[in-house]
Write a protein that holds these residues in place. Structure first.
Motif, PDB file in Angstrom:
ATOM      1  N   GLU A 185       0.848  -1.186   0.000  1.00 50.42           N
ATOM      2  CA  GLU A 185       0.000   0.000   0.000  1.00 50.42           C
ATOM      3  C   GLU A 185       0.888   1.243   0.000  1.00 50.42           C
ATOM      4  O   GLU A 185       2.017   1.205   0.495  1.00 50.42           O
ATOM      5  N   ALA A 186       0.345   2.326  -0.506  1.00 50.59           N
ATOM      6  CA  ALA A 186       1.065   3.606  -0.428  1.00 50.59           C
ATOM      7  C   ALA A 186       1.044   4.085   1.023  1.00 50.59           C
ATOM      8  O   ALA A 186       0.099   3.804   1.760  1.00 50.59           O
ATOM      9  N   ARG A 187       2.110   4.788   1.436  1.00 50.37           N
ATOM     10  CA  ARG A 187       2.085   5.431   2.758  1.00 50.37           C
ATOM     11  C   ARG A 187       1.009   6.503   2.720  1.00 50.37           C
ATOM     12  O   ARG A 187       0.812   7.125   1.677  1.00 50.37           O
ATOM     13  N   THR A 188       0.372   6.733   3.871  1.00 51.93           N
ATOM     14  CA  THR A 188      -0.622   7.806   3.897  1.00 51.93           C
ATOM     15  C   THR A 188       0.100   9.123   3.643  1.00 51.93           C
ATOM     16  O   THR A 188       1.153   9.375   4.228  1.00 51.93           O
ATOM     17  N   SER A 189      -0.433   9.902   2.772  1.00 50.83           N
ATOM     18  CA  SER A 189       0.218  11.184   2.482  1.00 50.83           C
ATOM     19  C   SER A 189      -0.835  12.268   2.389  1.00 50.83           C
ATOM     20  O   SER A 189      -1.280  12.620   1.309  1.00 50.83           O
ATOM     21  N   PRO A 190      -1.249  12.756   3.576  1.00 51.35           N
ATOM     22  CA  PRO A 190      -2.312  13.763   3.558  1.00 51.35           C
ATOM     23  C   PRO A 190      -1.866  15.051   2.891  1.00 51.35           C
ATOM     24  O   PRO A 190      -0.666  15.305   2.765  1.00 51.35           O
ATOM     25  N   ARG A 191      -2.800  15.818   2.447  1.00 48.73           N
ATOM     26  CA  ARG A 191      -2.511  17.097   1.816  1.00 48.73           C
ATOM     27  C   ARG A 191      -3.019  18.230   2.708  1.00 48.73           C
ATOM     28  O   ARG A 191      -3.950  18.033   3.489  1.00 48.73           O
ATOM     29  N   PHE A 192      -2.414  19.395   2.579  1.00 51.85           N
ATOM     30  CA  PHE A 192      -2.926  20.565   3.287  1.00 51.85           C
ATOM     31  C   PHE A 192      -4.336  20.829   2.787  1.00 51.85           C
ATOM     32  O   PHE A 192      -4.636  20.583   1.606  1.00 51.85           O
ATOM     33  N   LEU A 194      -7.529  22.538   1.202  1.00 53.35           N
ATOM     34  CA  LEU A 194      -7.612  23.416   0.029  1.00 53.35           C
ATOM     35  C   LEU A 194      -7.556  24.894   0.414  1.00 53.35           C
ATOM     36  O   LEU A 194      -6.871  25.695  -0.217  1.00 53.35           O
ATOM     37  N   GLU A 195      -8.280  25.222   1.507  1.00 48.05           N
ATOM     38  CA  GLU A 195      -8.340  26.651   1.886  1.00 48.05           C
ATOM     39  C   GLU A 195      -6.979  27.191   2.315  1.00 48.05           C
ATOM     40  O   GLU A 195      -6.737  28.385   2.299  1.00 48.05           O
ATOM     41  N   ASP A 196      -6.040  26.289   2.650  1.00 43.85           N
ATOM     42  CA  ASP A 196      -4.688  26.741   3.026  1.00 43.85           C
ATOM     43  C   ASP A 196      -3.801  26.991   1.814  1.00 43.85           C
ATOM     44  O   ASP A 196      -2.763  27.634   1.922  1.00 43.85           O
ATOM     45  N   VAL A 197      -4.174  26.422   0.689  1.00 40.08           N
ATOM     46  CA  VAL A 197      -3.267  26.513  -0.466  1.00 40.08           C
ATOM     47  C   VAL A 197      -3.838  27.318  -1.635  1.00 40.08           C
ATOM     48  O   VAL A 197      -3.117  27.618  -2.581  1.00 40.08           O
ATOM     49  N   VAL A 198      -5.112  27.638  -1.540  1.00 34.48           N
ATOM     50  CA  VAL A 198      -5.725  28.395  -2.646  1.00 34.48           C
ATOM     51  C   VAL A 198      -5.915  29.842  -2.215  1.00 34.48           C
ATOM     52  O   VAL A 198      -6.483  30.107  -1.154  1.00 34.48           O
ATOM     53  N   ILE A 199      -5.398  30.751  -2.991  1.00 31.55           N
ATOM     54  CA  ILE A 199      -5.524  32.177  -2.697  1.00 31.55           C
ATOM     55  C   ILE A 199      -6.308  32.789  -3.838  1.00 31.55           C
ATOM     56  O   ILE A 199      -5.928  32.639  -5.011  1.00 31.55           O
ATOM     57  N   LYS A 200      -7.412  33.415  -3.507  1.00 33.51           N
ATOM     58  CA  LYS A 200      -8.240  33.980  -4.580  1.00 33.51           C
ATOM     59  C   LYS A 200      -7.868  35.433  -4.812  1.00 33.51           C
ATOM     60  O   LYS A 200      -7.821  36.227  -3.879  1.00 33.51           O
ATOM     61  N   ASP A 201      -7.591  35.737  -6.046  1.00 36.72           N
ATOM     62  CA  ASP A 201      -7.317  37.102  -6.521  1.00 36.72           C
ATOM     63  C   ASP A 201      -5.984  37.676  -6.065  1.00 36.72           C
ATOM     64  O   ASP A 201      -5.213  38.164  -6.854  1.00 36.72           O
ATOM     65  N   SER A 202      -5.700  37.676  -4.751  1.00 42.53           N
ATOM     66  CA  SER A 202      -4.449  38.288  -4.288  1.00 42.53           C
ATOM     67  C   SER A 202      -4.149  37.836  -2.872  1.00 42.53           C
ATOM     68  O   SER A 202      -5.063  37.566  -2.109  1.00 42.53           O
ATOM     69  N   PHE A 203      -2.872  37.739  -2.525  1.00 44.49           N
ATOM     70  CA  PHE A 203      -2.501  37.476  -1.118  1.00 44.49           C
ATOM     71  C   PHE A 203      -2.903  38.683  -0.313  1.00 44.49           C
ATOM     72  O   PHE A 203      -2.891  39.828  -0.823  1.00 44.49           O
TER      73      PHE A 203
END
Ligand code: FMN
Length: 203
Positions: A185-192, A194-203
């Motif tokens: 099996e693959a090791r569990t590899s959670p992701r951050f 979505l709200e932590d990595v998506v920036i809408k329009d501008s930082f």
């Protein structure tokens, strides 16, 4: 398997069925899909060093810091980036002229612009990494769709790889990708989230 399924189901597999042998037509189909990757100016900044024989895989093992997946997989592909991809410009844009997409005059201007950009060595190096990485991703997704698992690897000694496999200076080793029939099996590899990595329009 559709594209989103392949993206969701691809995870790094490090244990492979060592008895499995990839049919040549599967390898060809995977590579043929891989080279459809996009690239800046369509310069196709990649070469794929296919390491498949037992002898060559064993040679690779210490270079990849003894990561066993390089021998256990059906094949390990060293994805190389072309630091002098501007040398491809004449061919690529020559085809565009033949296809009627541009005039010879425009082609000459574009090719001159490309050569100008590549006068900066760092540009050539960065372009090699960016574009070959896109191909590496495409390679893993194509493999997944064909029923194979894979693992990308940055853990290898690039100068030893160059030396042992006679890689010309022009090409920089970007990544190894071991491909085979996964057993573990693959090791569990959670992701951050979505709200932590998506920036809408501008930082
Ligand atoms: C550029 C790059 C280098 C990596 N190098 C290694 C490596 O040397 N050995 C390894 O076992 N995994 C390596 N990985 C795999 C990552 O650990 C893995 O992609 C990450 O943990 C996310 O897990 P997943 O691929 O299962 O989704 C690498 C991945 C990338 C993209």
């Amino acid at each position: 398997m559709n594209t989103i399924e392949a993206m969701r189901e691809r995870h790094s597999i490090r244990k492979f069925d060592t008895d499995h042998v990839m049919p040549e037509e599967d390898l060809q189909e995977i590579l043929d899909a891989t080279i459809e990757a996009p690239s800046s100016w369509n310069l196709q900044h990649w070469k794929f060093l296919v390491i498949q024989s037992d002898e060559k895989k064993e040679e690779l093992l210490p270079i990849a810091y003894n990561q066993k997946q390089v021998v256990d997989g059906d094949v390990t592909i060293a994805v190389l980036g072309d630091e002098q991809a501007n040398q491809n410009a004449d061919t690529v844009f020559g085809e565009s002229v033949e296809l009627g997409h541009m005039t010879e005059e425009i082609k000459d201007k574009v090719v001159a612009t490309i050569h100008g950009a590549y006068e900066n060595e760092k540009f050539g190096h960065d372009e090699a990494l960016i574009n070959a990485s896109l191909a590496a991703m495409q390679l893993m997704l194509a493999a997944k769709e064909k029923g194979y698992d894979s693992v990308p690897m940055g853990g290898f000694d690039a100068s030893k790889l160059r030396e042992n496999f006679n890689i010309p200076e022009r090409y920089t080793p970007v990544m190894l990708v071991a491909i085979g029939k996964g057993t573990g099996e693959a090791r569990t590899s959670p992701r951050f989230p979505l709200e932590d990595v998506v920036i809408k329009d501008s930082f």
